[in-house]
Design an enzyme around this catalytic site. Structure first.
Site, PDB file in Angstrom:
ATOM      1  N   LYS A 280     -64.745  20.232 -75.609  1.00  0.00           N
ATOM      2  CA  LYS A 280     -65.561  19.227 -74.900  1.00  0.00           C
ATOM      3  C   LYS A 280     -65.412  19.342 -73.400  1.00  0.00           C
ATOM      4  O   LYS A 280     -66.387  19.334 -72.667  1.00  0.00           O
ATOM      5  CB  LYS A 280     -65.102  17.803 -75.243  1.00  0.00           C
ATOM      6  CG  LYS A 280     -65.477  17.304 -76.580  1.00  0.00           C
ATOM      7  CD  LYS A 280     -65.207  15.809 -76.693  1.00  0.00           C
ATOM      8  CE  LYS A 280     -63.892  15.299 -76.284  1.00  0.00           C
ATOM      9  NZ  LYS A 280     -62.639  15.467 -76.642  1.00  0.00           N
TER      10      LYS A 280
ATOM     11  N   ARG B 267     -63.483   6.975 -79.073  1.00  0.00           N
ATOM     12  CA  ARG B 267     -62.646   7.565 -80.126  1.00  0.00           C
ATOM     13  C   ARG B 267     -62.509   6.633 -81.315  1.00  0.00           C
ATOM     14  O   ARG B 267     -62.078   7.052 -82.385  1.00  0.00           O
ATOM     15  CB  ARG B 267     -61.248   7.864 -79.587  1.00  0.00           C
ATOM     16  CG  ARG B 267     -61.221   9.090 -78.734  1.00  0.00           C
ATOM     17  CD  ARG B 267     -59.827   9.399 -78.297  1.00  0.00           C
ATOM     18  NE  ARG B 267     -59.816  10.630 -77.520  1.00  0.00           N
ATOM     19  CZ  ARG B 267     -58.743  11.361 -77.365  1.00  0.00           C
ATOM     20  NH1 ARG B 267     -57.622  11.002 -77.921  1.00  0.00           N
ATOM     21  NH2 ARG B 267     -58.809  12.453 -76.642  1.00  0.00           N
TER      22      ARG B 267
ATOM     23  N   ARG C 231     -52.283  28.853 -76.427  1.00  0.00           N
ATOM     24  CA  ARG C 231     -52.326  28.284 -75.090  1.00  0.00           C
ATOM     25  C   ARG C 231     -50.914  28.171 -74.537  1.00  0.00           C
ATOM     26  O   ARG C 231     -50.013  27.686 -75.219  1.00  0.00           O
ATOM     27  CB  ARG C 231     -52.956  26.885 -75.204  1.00  0.00           C
ATOM     28  CG  ARG C 231     -53.324  26.264 -73.914  1.00  0.00           C
ATOM     29  CD  ARG C 231     -54.259  25.096 -74.142  1.00  0.00           C
ATOM     30  NE  ARG C 231     -53.554  23.912 -74.622  1.00  0.00           N
ATOM     31  CZ  ARG C 231     -54.109  22.700 -74.644  1.00  0.00           C
ATOM     32  NH1 ARG C 231     -55.351  22.522 -74.256  1.00  0.00           N
ATOM     33  NH2 ARG C 231     -53.430  21.670 -75.074  1.00  0.00           N
TER      34      ARG C 231
ATOM     35  N   ARG D  82     -46.408  24.046 -74.749  1.00  0.00           N
ATOM     36  CA  ARG D  82     -46.125  22.610 -74.831  1.00  0.00           C
ATOM     37  C   ARG D  82     -45.801  22.269 -76.274  1.00  0.00           C
ATOM     38  O   ARG D  82     -46.434  22.770 -77.182  1.00  0.00           O
ATOM     39  CB  ARG D  82     -47.336  21.803 -74.367  1.00  0.00           C
ATOM     40  CG  ARG D  82     -47.568  21.872 -72.887  1.00  0.00           C
ATOM     41  CD  ARG D  82     -48.854  21.184 -72.491  1.00  0.00           C
ATOM     42  NE  ARG D  82     -49.271  20.202 -73.512  1.00  0.00           N
ATOM     43  CZ  ARG D  82     -50.385  19.502 -73.441  1.00  0.00           C
ATOM     44  NH1 ARG D  82     -51.215  19.661 -72.435  1.00  0.00           N
ATOM     45  NH2 ARG D  82     -50.713  18.639 -74.389  1.00  0.00           N
TER      46      ARG D  82
ATOM     47  N   ARG E  57     -51.989  15.704 -84.947  1.00  0.00           N
ATOM     48  CA  ARG E  57     -52.982  15.078 -84.067  1.00  0.00           C
ATOM     49  C   ARG E  57     -54.360  15.118 -84.711  1.00  0.00           C
ATOM     50  O   ARG E  57     -55.141  14.184 -84.590  1.00  0.00           O
ATOM     51  CB  ARG E  57     -53.024  15.806 -82.719  1.00  0.00           C
ATOM     52  CG  ARG E  57     -52.149  15.141 -81.665  1.00  0.00           C
ATOM     53  CD  ARG E  57     -51.633  16.139 -80.679  1.00  0.00           C
ATOM     54  NE  ARG E  57     -52.635  16.613 -79.743  1.00  0.00           N
ATOM     55  CZ  ARG E  57     -52.503  17.761 -79.078  1.00  0.00           C
ATOM     56  NH1 ARG E  57     -51.455  18.536 -79.289  1.00  0.00           N
ATOM     57  NH2 ARG E  57     -53.415  18.116 -78.214  1.00  0.00           N
TER      58      ARG E  57
END
Ligand code: ZN
Length: 211
Positions: free
Chosen positions: A13, A88, A127, A156, A167
Site C-alpha cells: 500500500k 482497519r 527485508r 527486525r 500479525r
C-alpha cells in the site's frame, strides 16, 4: 475522488500510494504522518493525541478522525484524497463515513491489495534495516553493510516469519468484518492482485478504478 487503501502489512500500500496519487492527481494522506504533524504543530487535537501517547495509550479513533478532518479541510484535498492506513476496523470505517458525510463527501472506492500470506512472509523476511540509520533494504542479508552510513543491516524481530504470521492472523480477524461492512453499506470495493511488479500493480488499480 476519495479512496481508501486497504491491505495486509507488507501488501505494498505504502509503495502504491504516491504512485496512485500522481496518476490520479490527488494527494495521499497517511494517518501516521498527519498524527505526527498535528502533535508537532500543537493543534488542540494534536495536544489531545499527545496526552494519550505520553501515557503509552493508543490514540482513540475519534481524535485521529478529527485530525484527519482538520487536514481534509485544506484546499489541496478539494479534488479528493488517497487515505492510507485510516481504516482497519469497523468502528474506523463507520467513523470515517460519518466524518466525510459531515464534509459533504463520501468514500468513492476501497482498494484492497490482495497478496497471499506466504508471499508476505517471504517479502518481510527478505527485508533488512540498517541498525544505525534505519534505512530499509530488500534482498540484502543481515550482516551486510549499509550503503548510506556503513552501519550493519539486521532483521527486525517483527519481520521474522512467526511474528509476521501472527500479525497477519490479527489483521484477518480485524479486517474481514470491514469488508462485510463496506459490502453492506454500498461502498465500492475494488479488489486488486497486488503481486508482481510495482508498475503492474499500479496499472491494475487504475484499470479497476476505470481510469
Ligand atoms: Zn545506515
Amino acid at each position: 475522488m476519495n479512496i481508501v487503501l486497504f491491505g495486509k502489512p507488507g501488501s505494498g500500500k505504502g509503495t502504491q500510494a504516491p504512485r496512485l496519487a500522481e496518476a490520479l492527481g490527488v494527494p495521499t494522506l497517511a494517518t501516521g504522518n498527519v498524527l505526527r504533524d498535528a502533535v508537532k504543530a500543537g493543534t488542540p487535537l494534536g495536544r489531545e493525541a499527545k496526552a494519550f501517547m505520553d501515557r503509552g495509550d493508543l490514540v482513540p479513533d475519534q481524535v485521529i478522525l478529527g485530525i484527519i478532518r482538520d487536514e481534509l479541510a485544506k484546499s489541496e484535498y478539494a479534488r479528493g484524497v488517497i487515505l492510507d492506513g485510516v481504516v482497519r476496523t469497523v468502528p474506523q470505517a463507520e467513523g470515517l463515513a460519518a466524518m466525510l458525510e459531515g464534509l459533504g463527501r463520501a468514500v468513492d472506492a476501497v482498494v484492497s491489495f490482495e497478496v497471499p500470506d506466504e508471499e508476505i512472509v517471504k517479502r518481510m523476511s527478505s527485508r533488512t534495516v540498517c541498525s544505525t540509520c534505519q534505512t530499509p533494504y530488500s534482498g540484502r542479508q543481515p550482516g551486510d553493510t549499509c550503503e548510506k552510513c556503513g552501519g550493519t543491516l539486521g532483521r527486525r524481530s517483527d519481520d521474522e516469519p512467526e511474528a509476521v504470521r501472527n500479525r497477519l492472523k490479527v489483521f484477518q480477524a480485524q479486517t474481514s468484518p470491514v469488508f462485510d461492512w463496506y459490502r453492506r453499506n454500498g461502498g465500492r470495493l475494488v479488489v486488486v492482485d497486488a503481486t508482481g511488479a510495482v508498475g503492474d500493480v499500479t496499472q491494475r488499480v487504475m484499470h479497476a478504478l476505470g481510469r
